[in-house]
Design a protein around this motif. Structure first.
Motif, PDB file in Angstrom:
ATOM      1  N   ARG A 125       4.584   7.759 -10.764  1.00  0.00           N
ATOM      2  CA  ARG A 125       5.851   7.638 -10.039  1.00  0.00           C
ATOM      3  C   ARG A 125       7.039   7.876 -10.972  1.00  0.00           C
ATOM      4  O   ARG A 125       8.007   8.550 -10.589  1.00  0.00           O
ATOM      5  CB  ARG A 125       5.923   6.251  -9.391  1.00  0.00           C
ATOM      6  CG  ARG A 125       7.169   6.032  -8.540  1.00  0.00           C
ATOM      7  CD  ARG A 125       7.026   4.769  -7.751  1.00  0.00           C
ATOM      8  NE  ARG A 125       8.298   4.305  -7.221  1.00  0.00           N
ATOM      9  CZ  ARG A 125       8.471   3.120  -6.649  1.00  0.00           C
ATOM     10  NH1 ARG A 125       7.434   2.294  -6.521  1.00  0.00           N
ATOM     11  NH2 ARG A 125       9.658   2.755  -6.195  1.00  0.00           N
ATOM     12  N   LEU A 184      10.738   8.519  -0.770  1.00  0.00           N
ATOM     13  CA  LEU A 184       9.315   8.812  -0.876  1.00  0.00           C
ATOM     14  C   LEU A 184       9.135  10.283  -0.527  1.00  0.00           C
ATOM     15  O   LEU A 184       9.652  10.749   0.489  1.00  0.00           O
ATOM     16  CB  LEU A 184       8.522   7.926   0.085  1.00  0.00           C
ATOM     17  CG  LEU A 184       7.010   7.801  -0.120  1.00  0.00           C
ATOM     18  CD1 LEU A 184       6.684   7.327  -1.524  1.00  0.00           C
ATOM     19  CD2 LEU A 184       6.427   6.824   0.900  1.00  0.00           C
ATOM     20  N   PHE A 212       2.939  11.772   1.792  1.00  0.00           N
ATOM     21  CA  PHE A 212       2.814  10.489   1.113  1.00  0.00           C
ATOM     22  C   PHE A 212       1.683   9.678   1.735  1.00  0.00           C
ATOM     23  O   PHE A 212       1.250   9.934   2.857  1.00  0.00           O
ATOM     24  CB  PHE A 212       4.124   9.703   1.192  1.00  0.00           C
ATOM     25  CG  PHE A 212       4.597   9.462   2.603  1.00  0.00           C
ATOM     26  CD1 PHE A 212       4.154   8.368   3.328  1.00  0.00           C
ATOM     27  CD2 PHE A 212       5.481  10.343   3.215  1.00  0.00           C
ATOM     28  CE1 PHE A 212       4.571   8.149   4.633  1.00  0.00           C
ATOM     29  CE2 PHE A 212       5.915  10.133   4.525  1.00  0.00           C
ATOM     30  CZ  PHE A 212       5.456   9.035   5.225  1.00  0.00           C
ATOM     31  N   ASP A 213       1.241   8.684   0.985  1.00  0.00           N
ATOM     32  CA  ASP A 213       0.239   7.745   1.473  1.00  0.00           C
ATOM     33  C   ASP A 213       0.960   6.706   2.343  1.00  0.00           C
ATOM     34  O   ASP A 213       1.878   6.033   1.859  1.00  0.00           O
ATOM     35  CB  ASP A 213      -0.438   7.064   0.274  1.00  0.00           C
ATOM     36  CG  ASP A 213      -1.507   6.051   0.684  1.00  0.00           C
ATOM     37  OD1 ASP A 213      -1.554   5.664   1.869  1.00  0.00           O
ATOM     38  OD2 ASP A 213      -2.282   5.641  -0.200  1.00  0.00           O
ATOM     39  N   THR A 258       4.291   2.949 -11.195  1.00  0.00           N
ATOM     40  CA  THR A 258       3.190   3.639 -11.875  1.00  0.00           C
ATOM     41  C   THR A 258       3.745   4.739 -12.783  1.00  0.00           C
ATOM     42  O   THR A 258       4.877   5.213 -12.616  1.00  0.00           O
ATOM     43  CB  THR A 258       2.216   4.277 -10.872  1.00  0.00           C
ATOM     44  OG1 THR A 258       2.908   5.311 -10.150  1.00  0.00           O
ATOM     45  CG2 THR A 258       1.677   3.235  -9.895  1.00  0.00           C
ATOM     46  N   ALA A 283       4.219  -0.488   1.046  1.00  0.00           N
ATOM     47  CA  ALA A 283       4.524  -1.190  -0.204  1.00  0.00           C
ATOM     48  C   ALA A 283       5.994  -1.025  -0.576  1.00  0.00           C
ATOM     49  O   ALA A 283       6.652  -1.979  -1.015  1.00  0.00           O
ATOM     50  CB  ALA A 283       3.627  -0.672  -1.329  1.00  0.00           C
ATOM     51  N   ARG A 284       6.531   0.186  -0.382  1.00  0.00           N
ATOM     52  CA  ARG A 284       7.947   0.432  -0.704  1.00  0.00           C
ATOM     53  C   ARG A 284       8.862  -0.365   0.229  1.00  0.00           C
ATOM     54  O   ARG A 284       9.883  -0.905  -0.198  1.00  0.00           O
ATOM     55  CB  ARG A 284       8.267   1.925  -0.576  1.00  0.00           C
ATOM     56  CG  ARG A 284       7.522   2.834  -1.541  1.00  0.00           C
ATOM     57  CD  ARG A 284       8.043   2.767  -2.959  1.00  0.00           C
ATOM     58  NE  ARG A 284       7.396   3.786  -3.768  1.00  0.00           N
ATOM     59  CZ  ARG A 284       7.902   4.979  -4.046  1.00  0.00           C
ATOM     60  NH1 ARG A 284       9.104   5.294  -3.595  1.00  0.00           N
ATOM     61  NH2 ARG A 284       7.234   5.837  -4.785  1.00  0.00           N
ATOM     62  N   HIS A 290       0.240   3.811   3.156  1.00  0.00           N
ATOM     63  CA  HIS A 290       0.196   2.479   2.555  1.00  0.00           C
ATOM     64  C   HIS A 290       1.207   2.340   1.423  1.00  0.00           C
ATOM     65  O   HIS A 290       1.715   1.248   1.158  1.00  0.00           O
ATOM     66  CB  HIS A 290      -1.219   2.163   2.067  1.00  0.00           C
ATOM     67  CG  HIS A 290      -2.217   2.082   3.177  1.00  0.00           C
ATOM     68  ND1 HIS A 290      -2.315   0.975   4.001  1.00  0.00           N
ATOM     69  CD2 HIS A 290      -3.133   2.978   3.628  1.00  0.00           C
ATOM     70  CE1 HIS A 290      -3.270   1.181   4.904  1.00  0.00           C
ATOM     71  NE2 HIS A 290      -3.782   2.380   4.702  1.00  0.00           N
ATOM     72  N   GLU A 291       1.524   3.466   0.766  1.00  0.00           N
ATOM     73  CA  GLU A 291       2.579   3.461  -0.248  1.00  0.00           C
ATOM     74  C   GLU A 291       3.926   3.182   0.408  1.00  0.00           C
ATOM     75  O   GLU A 291       4.760   2.453  -0.129  1.00  0.00           O
ATOM     76  CB  GLU A 291       2.608   4.794  -0.993  1.00  0.00           C
ATOM     77  CG  GLU A 291       3.775   4.975  -1.948  1.00  0.00           C
ATOM     78  CD  GLU A 291       3.712   4.102  -3.195  1.00  0.00           C
ATOM     79  OE1 GLU A 291       4.694   4.087  -3.951  1.00  0.00           O
ATOM     80  OE2 GLU A 291       2.677   3.425  -3.407  1.00  0.00           O
TER      81      GLU A 291
END
Length: 238
Positions: free
Chosen positions: A182, A103, A107-108, A179, A114-115, A110-111
């Motif tokens: 991404r 990542l 970065f977010d 996405t 998720a990862r 929350h991302e």
């Protein structure tokens, strides 16, 4: 009672760990922190995490050195790298060395959550990640990552280098929504002057080569308005 997944966060920036630690705890993870590479290696032995979130730029052994050390010891605990490298080729090298995902900073948070969940879902305990495998197979599809060649039903499929790279990324992240942004970052890099529509063009090219019907896909599913997902079961093969 279900045991919480154990996550080790190795990062020397207090601004990051102070935000991520309570967020990860609220997300249902048992979280420990190490502030440099050497401390991270010790903590892996003591805490025995299910996954390590590992910053690349750190004192006393950087993240890639820690990753190499773990893999040389035969420790295949899943690792997500936090990088500040914009070049896609350098990030690819980190994956070849045995990282499960990366990542890019900033970065977010929350991302990242998720990862982490995505990597834990596809992790194979005690085994190398798909990223470390030379050949990947799904149904009759075979990808040789070293030679950059693809076969379907033992027939070689001519694909452009970018289409092979997209297929490789999707197959090493199976059942995960990827996405367009991404994919653009992973395959082209943010400095490359293209828009997200080029991703759709390459996906269409890839589907044509694989003879994968977008309305009833075997391999690549379109998630409307968001991106793509590789839906086939992926295995590493000798």
């Amino acid at each position: 009672m279900r045991t919480k997944p154990k996550i080790l966060l190795v990062d020397d920036e207090d601004a990051i760990t102070s935000i991520l630690t309570p967020l990860m705890e609220r997300a249902g993870f048992d979280t420990a922190v190490a502030v440099d590479g050497e401390a991270g290696l010790r903590k892996v032995s003591e805490f025995v995490p299910d996954l390590v979130v590992l910053d690349v730029l750190m004192p006393r052994a950087n993240g890639r050195e820690v990753l190499r050390s773990l893999r040389e010891q035969g420790n295949w605990t899943p690792v997500i790298l936090l990088t500040q490298v914009g070049d896609a080729a350098e990030r690819t090298m980190a994956l070849v060395e045995g990282a499960d995902d990366y990542l890019n900073k900033p970065f977010d948070p929350h991302e990242l959550i998720a990862r982490i969940r995505a990597v834990l879902r596809r992790a194979r305990p005690g085994q190398p990640p798909l990223n470390a495998s030379r050949r990947l197979a799904s149904a009759t599809l075979l990808l040789d990552r070293t030679s950059r060649r693809v076969w379907v039903e033992e027939r070689e499929i001519p694909l452009t280098p970018k289409s092979v790279s997209i297929l490789e990324y999707l197959m090493t992240h199976p059942d995960e929504l990827i996405t367009r942004d991404r994919l653009l970052d992973a395959i082209w890099g943010w400095n490359y002057p293209v828009g997200v529509r080029v991703v759709d063009t390459r996906i269409a090219e890839l589907r044509k080569g694989l003879q994968d019907d977008s309305s009833q896909p075997t391999y690549i599913e379109t998630v409307s308005g968001e991106g793509y997902r590789f839906i086939g079961l992926v295995n590493a093969v000798a």
